[in-house]
Design a protein around this motif. Structure first.
Motif, short mmCIF file in Angstrom:
data_model
loop_
_atom_site.label_atom_id
_atom_site.label_comp_id
_atom_site.label_asym_id
_atom_site.label_seq_id
_atom_site.Cartn_x
_atom_site.Cartn_y
_atom_site.Cartn_z
N ASN A 57 37.96 32.67 29.83
CA ASN A 57 37.46 33.59 30.85
C ASN A 57 36.05 33.21 31.30
O ASN A 57 35.45 32.24 30.80
N LYS B 275 46.64 35.59 27.37
CA LYS B 275 46.96 35.98 28.74
C LYS B 275 47.85 37.22 28.78
O LYS B 275 47.74 38.05 29.68
N ARG B 276 48.72 37.35 27.79
CA ARG B 276 49.59 38.53 27.76
C ARG B 276 48.78 39.78 27.43
O ARG B 276 49.02 40.85 28.01
N ARG C 150 45.65 40.21 28.12
CA ARG C 150 44.84 40.49 29.30
C ARG C 150 45.67 41.17 30.38
O ARG C 150 45.22 42.13 31.01
N SER C 151 46.90 40.69 30.56
CA SER C 151 47.78 41.29 31.56
C SER C 151 48.10 42.74 31.20
O SER C 151 48.10 43.63 32.06
N GLU C 152 48.34 42.99 29.91
CA GLU C 152 48.65 44.35 29.47
C GLU C 152 47.43 45.26 29.64
O GLU C 152 47.58 46.44 29.99
N VAL D 123 45.08 44.96 31.90
CA VAL D 123 44.95 45.25 33.34
C VAL D 123 45.94 46.34 33.74
O VAL D 123 45.60 47.27 34.48
N ALA D 124 47.17 46.23 33.23
CA ALA D 124 48.19 47.23 33.56
C ALA D 124 47.79 48.61 33.04
O ALA D 124 47.97 49.63 33.73
N LYS E 105 48.99 47.46 42.83
CA LYS E 105 47.96 46.53 42.39
C LYS E 105 46.57 46.88 42.88
O LYS E 105 45.58 46.40 42.36
#
Length: 238
Positions: A131, A139-140, A142-144, A146-147, A194
């Motif tokens: 980052n 990455k997973r 981080r994606s979670e 964000v969600a 989003k």
């Protein structure tokens, strides 16, 4: 904390821990204001003070390389409570200050890799990305994260907008509630889906231009099958 906001959140079924997490407060602080306003917490027997967390218990969980979120889930307490006791005992999780990078992180940095396969305690071996702060992060995860933030931001905005469709009163599923701009030409950010990655204050400013509609009513308004009630106006979040 004001009584109206607390009462509204408690009516939604949120526990003291969930309210504390939303506002970045300690669970006991929320409990204080609930009592001061003469309100009653949801699942009060679970939310009541249960004493401190033991040092040995926390040390074992930290040694197991668990995150604060994982520890909170394991001991059935809020993350704020876990942070408090970790600080009190001078403990830190693997993400804490002073932790040495894992060997695979050091190797990836030496090789100048922007992405690398590493071991995530939550997802196992998976892809990590470097980052802007110079840290590798799953990455997973981080994606979670964000969600989760998007859901949290939308939840705040939905409740501030009344929590229900201004036409039919639908309020069962937050995902089915949409923000409809009364004047589309003034739209600067999308609040749905989003678009909730934008800063909260910007989203609040955008929400003032909208009314809350369920997906069915939204479609009918767009197709000019129904009209927004004359009394419905864009709300100014308090």
């Amino acid at each position: 904390m004001d009584r109206t906001s607390l009462e509204q959140l408690l009516r939604q079924g949120l526990s003291l821990a969930e309210i504390a997490e939303r506002f970045g407060l300690h669970e006991s602080t929320v409990g204080y204001w609930v009592g001061k306003h003469g309100l009653e917490a949801v699942h009060r027997e679970r939310s009541a003070a249960r004493g401190g967390l033991g040092r040995r218990q926390l040390e074992a969980l930290v040694e197991a390389n668990m995150t604060i979120a994982q520890i909170a889930e394991a001991v059935e307490r809020s993350k704020a409570t876990v942070r408090y006791w970790l600080t009190r005992y001078g403990l830190s999780t693997r993400g804490g200050v002073g932790r040495r990078p894992a060997e695979q992180v050091q190797a990836a940095k030496r090789a100048g890799l922007a992405t690398a396969e590493m071991l995530c305690p939550r997802h196992g071996t998976t892809e990590f990305g470097l980052n802007a702060r110079g840290y590798y992060r799953c990455k997973r995860c981080r994606s979670e994260a964000v969600a989760r933030r998007r859901r949290k931001m939308k939840s705040i905005l939905v409740q501030e907008a009344g929590g229900r469709c201004c036409i039919c009163g639908y309020d069962r599923n937050m995902r089915a509630l949409h923000f409809h701009h009364l004047e589309p030409e003034l739209k600067r950010h999308s609040i749905n889906a989003k678009g909730v990655a934008v800063a909260l204050e910007k989203l609040r400013a955008e929400a003032r231009k909208c009314v809350l509609l369920c997906s069915n009513c939204h479609a009918e308004v767009e197709d000019r099958m129904v009209s927004i009630p004359a009394g419905a106006q864009a709300r100014s979040p308090g």
